[in-house]
Design an enzyme around this catalytic site. Sequence first.
Site, mmCIF file in Angstrom:
data_model
loop_
_atom_site.group_PDB
_atom_site.id
_atom_site.type_symbol
_atom_site.label_atom_id
_atom_site.label_comp_id
_atom_site.label_asym_id
_atom_site.label_seq_id
_atom_site.Cartn_x
_atom_site.Cartn_y
_atom_site.Cartn_z
ATOM 1 N N ASN A 1 -6.436 0.597 -0.176
ATOM 2 C CA ASN A 1 -5.884 0.591 -1.536
ATOM 3 C C ASN A 1 -6.472 -0.517 -2.413
ATOM 4 O OD1 ASN A 1 -2.935 1.796 -0.255
ATOM 5 N ND2 ASN A 1 -3.812 2.711 -2.080
ATOM 6 N N THR B 1 0.864 -1.179 0.000
ATOM 7 C CA THR B 1 0.000 0.000 0.000
ATOM 8 C C THR B 1 0.901 1.229 0.000
ATOM 9 O OG1 THR B 1 -0.085 0.277 2.403
ATOM 10 C CG2 THR B 1 -1.688 -1.233 1.418
ATOM 11 N N CYS B 2 0.385 2.311 -0.533
ATOM 12 C CA CYS B 2 1.231 3.502 -0.481
ATOM 13 C C CYS B 2 0.843 4.301 0.751
ATOM 14 C CB CYS B 2 1.087 4.317 -1.746
ATOM 15 S SG CYS B 2 -0.556 4.313 -2.423
ATOM 16 N N ASP B 3 0.962 3.656 1.900
ATOM 17 C CA ASP B 3 0.570 4.274 3.156
ATOM 18 C C ASP B 3 1.762 4.162 4.091
ATOM 19 O OD1 ASP B 3 -0.498 4.596 5.814
ATOM 20 O OD2 ASP B 3 -2.481 4.395 4.900
#
Length: 647
Positions: A563, A513-515
């Site tokens: 996501n 995830t881009c977290d």
Amino acid sequence: MTKAHANHTTLPESPAEWDAQQSSRLYGVRDWGAEYFDITDEGNAVVSLKFGDKTIQVPLIDIVQGMKDRGLDMPAVLRIENLLDIRITQINEAFHRAIEQAGYQNHYRGVFPIKVNQQCHVIEEIADYGRRYHHGLEAGSKAELIIAISQLRDHDSLIICNGYKDEEFIELGLYARQMGIKCFFVLETATELSTILERSKALGIDPLIGMRIRLASTVEGHWNGDSGDRSIFGLSTHALLEVVEQLKQADMLHCLQLLHSHLGSQIPNIRNIRSGVMEACRFYSGLIEEGAPMGYIDLGGGLAVDYEGTRSNSTHSMNYGLDEYCYNIVETLQECLDPLEIPHPVIVSESGRALVAYSSMLLFNVLEVRDHKPGHIPASAPEDSHDMIINLYSVRDHITVDNLQECYNDSLYYRDEIRELFHHGQASLRDRALAENLALAIWEKISELLPQARRISAELESLPELLSDIYYGNFSLFQSLPDIWAIDQLFPIMPIHRLDEAPTRSAVLADMTCDCDGKIDAFSYDDGYHKTLPLHPLKSGEEYYLSVFLVGAYQETLGDLHNLFGDTNVVSVHINEDGSFDFIREFHGDSIADVLSYVEYDPKVMQEQFRRLAESAVREGRISVPMRQQMLRAFNDSLNGYTFFER
Ligand SMILES: *Cc1c(COP(=O)(O)O)cnc(C)c1O
């Protein structure tokens, strides 16, 4: 008691002499693995099972290969059926032993709380393996009650209904009761009772009633809110007496047969358990004094799992073993009830975590590693270099164990000066890159010398972490390991192969995830807490597999679609006595179309929208018709594909 003393990775000092035994000590597999997991001399992580006096070891990497051959990609949840069976057996046998040794005059009946892992095949397996011990199910909602009624085949097993119950819920339970199932309604609030009384009168069925009490005893650990005066669960003492009164008036006191208490999940300290049981006994005897027949005491969940393997009273551990847990409960009941000459009740417990945690693991491959090694640095400062760069060279060449802090401060200062000049157009991209590389090289050297230094500032202490690698794993923390994100849960993590090689890299794990929360930077191994995990450098053209162990409890259904990463593939494997294994069940994880429809998109409409887009591109002469076809196929393949990274 969270990561109070997070240490840095202790990387091997002499990598060449490394062997699997050292990996086994480093990752602590024999501590948290509870003899179900181990490492072979060849460096493979194995599931280790006893069949009589024979021990069978199955390398996880072999199972991964089997999955690959069957088209099941990473990430995947691997379930070992045998471990569910073994845990049910061990918990039941431990209670039986304790009961026998103490001369306790009644038996044990476990129930599995469905909320801990509702997956159909898990519940089916529990119902199946649990049958010989009359292990029942606990339901906290209508949906879970429907599961319980349809799965349990054995009328000596219990169904315990907790949670708020409406009329429908109560009717379902009453029908189960009439069919001969021992289905208890545990009262959470006094208001539920009137519905139960009204419906049972209307249907002419006597209910089995339990009362959930609110204990004043509190526990340590994460779930201490489940106990004590402010707990949102259970009846207060005066509400309990009101219920008794109401039952008496309805001439239904004979239905009150069970006392329920649940101190919270993952109770690390045995002393808390003992005092909780003691208090529950007081309530039990008080209700008998009030004229209720009773007969069952349900002590809820709370039996912990030693995720750390430290056998301590820290949040993710436990300072007791299974036998000790059972003896403590049985002894405390006897000590409290015998002087009052109260007959021993059936002991019920609702262990969830302790029953299912071991049976599942999350397997994933590593996609990429980002290291923080400095790029190329010329042997000496290029001609016409800024003074700051020349200074950085000089700092680099004068580091000793006695001037670490000074060198660190200088490196930071000179690097930032160059950045400042860059900002104003007075330094080039190349100047900036060189300054940053030099600073990194300096920090690397400082970090190497740190173990020899005497006093270290917090700044320097966090340097190795800053310089550690980032291993990008093919998984979503939010989907598969939500408790790491939500409650800083620690799970044992290690590679499943190459364990006879020294793990020479120090890493944090990042998910897909881009977290920025999608990372794992808290680990327990080598007798301590660490912010980084020792791992092996990737080999080109070869997958590197890691496993997160002990994830069978709570992780699967608490996970979310952050996501839009969906459910992972799941396989359930049964290990045979000859060391072979069978793929009992395979579930393919969500496709992209699946997760899109969960958030109300219609994949058919999306296909049509894409078709129109492509068709108008054809009309405008941008693409050819065969090209259009190729694009449509790619779009459809994506829709039907796995949400995770596919090689
Ligand atoms: C969650 C829960 C359990 C399970 O607790 P574990 O610690 O996982 O054993 C048992 N009983 C009740 C009422 C619960 O809410």
